[in-house]
Design an enzyme around this catalytic site. Structure first.
Site, mmCIF file in Angstrom:
data_model
loop_
_atom_site.group_PDB
_atom_site.id
_atom_site.type_symbol
_atom_site.label_atom_id
_atom_site.label_comp_id
_atom_site.label_asym_id
_atom_site.label_seq_id
_atom_site.Cartn_x
_atom_site.Cartn_y
_atom_site.Cartn_z
ATOM 1 N N CYS A 45 -5.580 14.405 20.226
ATOM 2 C CA CYS A 45 -4.296 14.473 19.531
ATOM 3 C C CYS A 45 -3.390 13.322 19.957
ATOM 4 C CB CYS A 45 -3.609 15.809 19.796
ATOM 5 S SG CYS A 45 -2.027 15.988 18.938
ATOM 6 N N CYS A 72 0.295 14.307 20.245
ATOM 7 C CA CYS A 72 0.584 15.074 21.460
ATOM 8 C C CYS A 72 0.619 14.182 22.698
ATOM 9 C CB CYS A 72 -0.482 16.145 21.679
ATOM 10 S SG CYS A 72 -0.845 17.180 20.258
ATOM 11 N N ASP A 73 -0.344 13.276 22.814
ATOM 12 C CA ASP A 73 -0.570 12.583 24.084
ATOM 13 C C ASP A 73 -0.356 11.079 24.051
ATOM 14 O OD1 ASP A 73 -1.303 15.031 25.224
ATOM 15 O OD2 ASP A 73 -3.376 14.815 24.557
#
Length: 315
Positions: A140, A143-144
């Site tokens: 992701c 997300c990261d």
């Protein structure tokens, strides 16, 4: 099979932000929710070391810690959180039947499906090692990606999602190397052109990932094979993003619930309703676009409210 049948007002299948949020709302509405956590209690977020984009956590939080907090919050309002996973359903009648671990039979007035979707990985031992270590492998970018600002990363994939994530990473990272495993993209032409025109994205066609290299704690490079020439190269990188798709965990519902061509549950737009009255969906089991903790939590709220309205209409 169980000799006794348990009757449940609101069953929630699966945990994670969607399931736990649904259980919080359902418990506060006196729906006596029972939640079975599934094979991965807490869902995909339990594999995320740092969550910094969920509102309310000023200093961030680990995925497992957030899931524990959501679970405890649900319990505080009386939600019944249980181990186990659904192995079979029968939604053909007015009573929704669900079997847990092939042995426990439940008869439910309402069911909220929050089984999520699992990211697909290459399956390399080194990939799984650094994924489990939280040392540089992710599925992701949204997300990261933030953790790899001004660094060099590698992403593998060839579809629209891979192109979108590569383009997202290009705004944060010094360089993005995109490994396409075949001789052509699967993405739409407009998405392919977008990554090809981005200066700090290097595209390597017909390349396979052989190994994720590092010091046993964090990633340092990616070893890849040029399938055209046979040459093996090492690409310096601190992050390795896998964007080869997700598989929704919906197989047991396919005989009763309408799914799209890739297995995601089709809900009535603007609601959490499925094609079966009294059965609702929340989170990534229906969401192939956003796939974020905050959107999953939002649909968990929607599912509980929709289930509450359904029960009220039956009284």
């Amino acid at each position: 099979m169980s000799d006794t049948i348990e009757k449940i007002k609101c069953l929630i299948i699966g945990s994670g932000p969607a399931g736990y949020t649904a259980s919080i709302y359902a418990a506060r509405a006196n729906m006596n929710p029972v939640l079975y956590q599934g094979m991965q209690p807490g869902g995909q977020l339990t594999t995320t070391n740092e969550v910094e984009n969920f509102p309310g956590y000023v200093d961030g939080v680990t995925g497992p810690e957030m899931m524990i907090q959501l679970q405890e919050q649900a319990k505080r309002f009386g939600a019944d959180i249980r181990d186990g996973w659904a192995t079979k359903v029968d939604f053909s009648g007015d009573i929704h039947k669900v079997w847990i671990n092939d042995t426990i039979e439940l008869h439910c007035e309402t069911v909220i499906i929050s089984t999520g979707a699992s990211a697909k990985y290459l399956g390399l031992p080194s990939e799984q090692h650094y994924l489990n270590m939280g040392g540089g492998v992710s599925a992701c970018a949204v997300c990261d990606g933030f953790f790899y600002r001004n660094q060099e990363v590698v992403i593998v994939g060839a579809g629209d999602s891979a192109c979108e994530e590569a383009h997202y990473l290009s705004k944060l990272c010094k360089k993005v190397t995109m490994l396409v495993r075949s001789e052509k993209f699967r993405a739409s032409k407009i998405m392919e052109e977008r990554v090809r025109k981005t200066e700090n994205i290097e595209i390597l066609m017909n390349h396979d990932t052989i190994e994720v290299l590092g010091d046993n704690n964090v990633v340092h490079a990616i070893k890849a094979l040029n399938k055209t020439t046979g040459e093996v190269i090492e690409i310096p990188a601190t992050g390795f993003f896998v964007a080869i798709g997700h598989k929704p965990n919906t197989d047991i519902f396919k005989d009763y619930i309408t799914l799209d061509e890739t297995g995601y549950i089709v809900n009535t737009p603007g609601t959490s309703k499925t094609n079966v009255d009294g059965v609702f969906v929340a989170g990534d089991a229906a969401d192939h676009v956003y796939r974020q903790a905050i959107t999953a939590a939002g649909t968990g709220c929607m599912a509980a409210l929709d289930a509450e309205h359904y029960l009220a209409s039956k009284d």
